[in-house]
Design a protein around this motif. Structure first.
Motif, mmCIF file in Angstrom:
data_model
loop_
_atom_site.group_PDB
_atom_site.id
_atom_site.type_symbol
_atom_site.label_atom_id
_atom_site.label_comp_id
_atom_site.label_asym_id
_atom_site.label_seq_id
_atom_site.Cartn_x
_atom_site.Cartn_y
_atom_site.Cartn_z
ATOM 1 N N VAL A 147 86.159 39.160 28.350
ATOM 2 C CA VAL A 147 85.096 39.047 29.686
ATOM 3 C C VAL A 147 86.030 38.713 30.973
ATOM 4 O O VAL A 147 85.480 38.538 32.012
ATOM 5 N N GLY A 150 86.100 42.231 34.769
ATOM 6 C CA GLY A 150 84.888 42.421 35.207
ATOM 7 C C GLY A 150 84.254 43.777 35.081
ATOM 8 O O GLY A 150 85.255 44.857 34.861
ATOM 9 N N LYS A 151 82.964 44.084 34.942
ATOM 10 C CA LYS A 151 82.698 45.563 34.798
ATOM 11 C C LYS A 151 83.150 46.527 35.749
ATOM 12 O O LYS A 151 83.586 47.534 35.533
ATOM 13 N N ARG A 159 86.315 46.911 27.580
ATOM 14 C CA ARG A 159 86.708 45.381 27.401
ATOM 15 C C ARG A 159 87.841 45.490 26.238
ATOM 16 O O ARG A 159 87.740 46.386 25.157
ATOM 17 N N LEU A 253 82.414 31.719 32.454
ATOM 18 C CA LEU A 253 82.778 33.202 32.325
ATOM 19 C C LEU A 253 82.217 33.919 31.171
ATOM 20 O O LEU A 253 81.777 35.139 31.226
ATOM 21 N N ASP A 258 78.974 34.987 36.707
ATOM 22 C CA ASP A 258 79.275 35.862 37.594
ATOM 23 C C ASP A 258 78.810 37.030 37.022
ATOM 24 O O ASP A 258 79.037 37.429 35.957
ATOM 25 N N GLU A 259 77.990 37.745 37.730
ATOM 26 C CA GLU A 259 77.311 39.028 37.199
ATOM 27 C C GLU A 259 78.056 40.131 37.015
ATOM 28 O O GLU A 259 77.811 40.621 35.919
ATOM 29 N N ASP A 260 79.382 39.964 37.808
ATOM 30 C CA ASP A 260 80.324 41.216 37.113
ATOM 31 C C ASP A 260 81.065 41.019 35.808
ATOM 32 O O ASP A 260 81.446 41.913 35.118
ATOM 33 N N ARG A 261 80.601 39.626 35.448
ATOM 34 C CA ARG A 261 81.092 39.418 33.978
ATOM 35 C C ARG A 261 80.068 39.009 32.857
ATOM 36 O O ARG A 261 80.276 38.736 31.760
ATOM 37 N N SER A 262 78.900 39.442 33.299
ATOM 38 C CA SER A 262 77.569 39.317 32.591
ATOM 39 C C SER A 262 77.587 40.297 31.440
ATOM 40 O O SER A 262 76.633 41.143 31.534
ATOM 41 N N TYR A 263 78.200 40.394 30.277
ATOM 42 C CA TYR A 263 78.079 41.338 29.296
ATOM 43 C C TYR A 263 77.133 40.991 28.466
ATOM 44 O O TYR A 263 76.428 41.972 27.764
#
Length: 597
Positions: A147, A150-151, A159, A253, A258-263
């Motif tokens: 993670v 980020g996305k 990933r 994380l 962090d929404e960009d890393r919300s996998y």
């Protein structure tokens, strides 16, 4: 001491040809494994097509070496069936991978598990296509759980495969052992990937055998988002953190703050698997500490009680001095994931003792079972040998003060002649005694019982060899005072009791005068006191005895293992003395001085 000074990057000489020999060593210590030396492949003998065993879906993995026990260490019943080992941090060739596939070819098909790195995907993908063309039934699952990227930035490459790789090996291997067909095993593997997140952090980059170390980080730097191939992470920071401080940075994380890393989403009701992975260079002590810090933070701050917790070296980066945290949402991954996690395996890389599902229930509320301390059994009967409480306390505090004064020098001596803890151990004992005096928990109005109480506190607070020796001597000293028949503690009483205690101590240590230990201070003290020369002369004899250790060869104790070259570092000071003797002499000097001698 700086990070660079304290962390060793020294290695044994290597010609770089260690991977095949590693596979042989693995097979030698794990019966049931076969090695194809030329192709650097290791496989389960029982999974070979000609083994005569009932066929099942077989699992093949592999990748660059340097991540052991992944992948070869996960070859075993209930996990992988074969693994192909590339050179260090380099993907195995297509030929190697195809060799692994053929070694465990099964009419029920084969699942390839590969970490999501470009080289691995290309080589394993090509091998899969060649196997399909040869008529084999093949599916491939790529592990990507990192993670740190980020996305938005990682949308094309996906990933990286990190700690969850070991979970996929184990869980998919158990699914195959349960008789699932290839598509079902692949679905289980993919569900673990899709519901896992990992973040790594390290104090430095690892050292590759046969290559010069690449120490990229500064003395006070650490890195978050570190990969497993010496590639840089996503964030360098300083100063070096404590483990709780680092964990506080890593968990958000993983948990999608962090929404960009919300996998993967996690809820307090979910069954979560926690893996704390040693990247190769962490001590077991620190890793176990990190595991508890992570667990407590998950429970207290995020209300997540891990259903299963495992810790150890699973996917390493050679000697990487860091750790990774992997969380698997088993509830979202599927109803049988926990069952497959629990299934036993012979793979040496799954270094967890087998526990049935019932065994884990004791941890269901997130609390580790604890028990109260065993109460120290004390002699409650008065000895009849009285002492003045205030005077006794004053004498003890004076001795403690002298210990605190000499601690830096004693510690320095012990960094050369031992493990560096002699001074701090003495200070720990002094601190505990000071607190006991302040709390009035010592029976100092009774000479024998007061000394007995001191012995118990010393044993609890000091630890190590010196703590044991002090406690034995003090316990025997208390017995000697108790048996004296005196009504009051006098020099005469103490004199005879000290000789009794020394003789008792000699039953449990081979150290004698001249062996360069604390006995070189204690014995002259006792001998001089019993010669009738008085406490001041006895204390001086202890000091002189400790100083004589500068010229002695170490025969017992930790210093006996130290090279003479190390012991010669303080020749300008007259030689390196025994730190235990110096500390004891200072203590005795302080005690005698406060007693008015």
């Amino acid at each position: 001491m700086s990070h660079k000074q304290s962390m060793s990057h020294k290695q044994f000489k290597s010609d770089g040809n260690i991977v095949a020999q590693y596979l042989f060593g693995l097979a030698r210590s794990n019966p049931g494994l076969t090695v194809i030396k030329h192709d650097r492949v290791i496989f389960r003998t029982a999974s070979a097509p000609d083994s005569g065993n009932a066929p099942k879906v077989t699992l093949v993995s592999g990748g660059g070496s340097g991540h052991e026990p992944t992948h070869a260490g996960f070859v075993g019943e209930g996990a992988l069936d074969a693994a192909a080992a590339g050179a260090i941090f380099a993907s195995p060739s297509t030929k190697q991978i195809f060799s692994a596939l053929k070694a465990v070819e099964s009419p029920k098909g084969t699942l390839i598990i590969v970490k999501n790195y470009t080289g691995d995907i290309i080589h394993f993908g090509l091998a899969a296509e060649r196997a399909k063309a040869a008529g084999m039934n093949i599916e491939l699952v790529a592990v990507g759980d990192d993670v740190s990227v980020g996305k938005s930035k990682g949308s094309l490459v996906g990933r990286r495969g990190l700690g969850a790789t070991a979970l996929v090996h184990k869980i998919a291997g158990a699914a195959a052992s349960h008789g699932l067909d290839l598509s079902e095993v692949a679905k289980v593997a993919q569900s673990v990937v899709d519901n896992s997140v990992t973040i790594n952090a390290s104090l430095d980059h690892c050292s590759v055998p046969g290559h010069k170390s690449e120490n990229i980080l500064g003395e006070d730097e650490y890195e978050i988002g570190m990969g497993i191939h010496n590639e840089s992470g996503t964030q360098k920071s300083s100063p070096l953190p404590s483990i709780p401080e680092l964990v506080a940075q890593l968990l958000p994380l993983l948990l999608g703050v962090d929404e960009d890393r919300s996998y993967v989403k996690f809820d307090s009701k979910d069954d979560v698997v926690l893996m704390v992975n040693n990247m190769g260079g962490m001590s077991n002590l620190e890793l176990g500490y990190a595991t508890e810090v992570i667990s407590e933070k998950l429970i207290e701050k995020y209300h997540i009680i891990p259903k299963r917790t495992i810790t150890g070296a699973f996917v390493t980066a050679l000697n990487g001095p860091g750790f990774g945290i992997t969380l698997l949402n088993a509830s979202k991954a599927g109803s049988h994931i926990i069952q497959y996690f629990d299934y036993p395996t012979t793979a040496s890389g799954w270094n967890q003792t087998y526990h049935a599902a019932e065994d884990w229930k004791v941890l269901a509320d997130g609390k580790v079972p604890t028990a109260p301390s065993i109460e120290t059994v004390k002699n409650k009967k008065s000895s009849g040998v009285t002492a003045d409480y205030d005077t006794f306390a004053k004498i003890l505090l004076a001795g403690i003060a002298r210990i605190n004064e000499v601690e830096p020098k004693v510690t320095w001596y012990d960094t050369i002649a031992g493990d560096g803890d002699c001074g701090t151990t003495l200070v720990s004992g002094g601190k505990a005694l000071t607190e006991a005096i302040e709390n009035h928990s010592l029976r100092l109005d009774d000479a024998a019982r007061g000394i007995e109480d001191v012995a118990h506190i010393v044993e609890d607070s000091m630890g190590g060899t010196s703590g044991g020796l002090y406690s034995i001597y003090l316990s025997a000293l208390a017995k000697g005072v108790d048996d004296s028949g005196d009504k009051k503690l006098t020099v005469e009483t103490f004199k005879e009791a000290s000789q009794f205690a020394l003789e008792a101590l000699y039953k449990y240590t081979r150290a004698r005068p001249g062996y360069r230990t604390l006995i070189d201070a204690l014995q002259p003290f006792v001998e001089t006191l019993n010669a009738g020369k008085g406490p001041r002369a006895a204390a001086q004899a202890a000091i002189e005895g400790a100083e004589k250790t500068r010229k002695m060869d170490a025969l017992v104790g930790r210093a006996s293992y130290v090279a003479k070259e190390e012991l010669s570092k303080l020749d300008g000071e007259g030689g390196l003395p025994d730190p235990g003797a110096i500390g004891l002499a200072a203590l005795l000097d302080g005690l005698v001085g406060a007693a008015g001698y």
